[in-house]
Design an enzyme around this catalytic site. Structure first.
Site, PDB file in Angstrom:
ATOM      1  N   CYS A  70      41.951  36.472  37.417  1.00 39.24           N
ATOM      2  CA  CYS A  70      42.870  37.082  38.378  1.00 39.24           C
ATOM      3  C   CYS A  70      42.282  37.097  39.790  1.00 39.24           C
ATOM      4  O   CYS A  70      41.304  37.789  40.052  1.00 39.24           O
ATOM      5  CB  CYS A  70      43.187  38.504  37.907  1.00 39.24           C
ATOM      6  SG  CYS A  70      43.990  39.549  39.119  1.00 39.24           S
ATOM      7  N   CYS A  73      42.305  40.492  41.519  1.00 39.05           N
ATOM      8  CA  CYS A  73      41.271  41.360  40.939  1.00 39.05           C
ATOM      9  C   CYS A  73      39.935  41.133  41.638  1.00 39.05           C
ATOM     10  O   CYS A  73      39.207  42.088  41.937  1.00 39.05           O
ATOM     11  CB  CYS A  73      41.109  41.078  39.443  1.00 39.05           C
ATOM     12  SG  CYS A  73      42.564  41.448  38.457  1.00 39.05           S
TER      13      CYS A  73
END
Length: 154
Positions: A70, A73
């Protein structure tokens, strides 16, 4: 495999620069062994230790539910660590990789990553999804903390 109480992470004191070993699960607030300043409490947790590391913690716990694949993230992680450093002694940051801990992802109904939670005495009291800059995240955490203090007074 060691128990959560024996696992530790080395954190550099933002005040004096000394390295300190901080247990992932402990009572109270970690402090620098040299200058006694509160230390940022940033740890990783898995399904086996989440209760001890996050739910039994005394300060507010910011949970970062993230994934290695991600991009947002990876962008929010340094911002969260900055907030944890700025709010040392007031919050604990617990990072959970949802791919390695699918039961926690399911338990907290993660539909997008990163998902950020704030736990107060083990109970989720705030939630947000997506990346945000450190200032926005700090304001969010401080707003929840202020509500916590207000409810303790009332």
């Amino acid at each position: 495999m060691s128990s959560p109480t024996t696992k530790a992470r080395t954190i550099k004191c933002p005040t004096c620069g000394r390295a300190n070993k901080i247990p992932v699960a402990a009572e109270g607030t970690p402090r620098c062994g040299n200058c006694k300043s509160p230390l940022p409490w940033i740890v990783d947790a898995d399904e086996n230790e989440f209760a001890e590391v996050a739910e039994e913690a005394t300060p507010l716990v910011v949970v970062d539910l993230w994934a290695t694949w991600c991009g947002p993230c990876r962008m929010v992680s340094p911002a969260l660590e900055q907030v944890a450093t700025e709010l040392a002694g007031r919050v604990k940051l617990v990072k959970v990789d949802i791919d390695r801990n699918p039961h926690l992802a399911q338990r907290f109904e993660v539909q997008a990553v990163p998902t950020l939670l704030i736990l107060d005495k083990g109970e989720p009291v705030a939630r947000r999804a997506g990346a945000a800059p450190a200032g926005t995240l700090r304001s969010w955490v401080e707003q929840v903390a202020a509500g916590r203090r207000d409810s303790e007074r009332g």
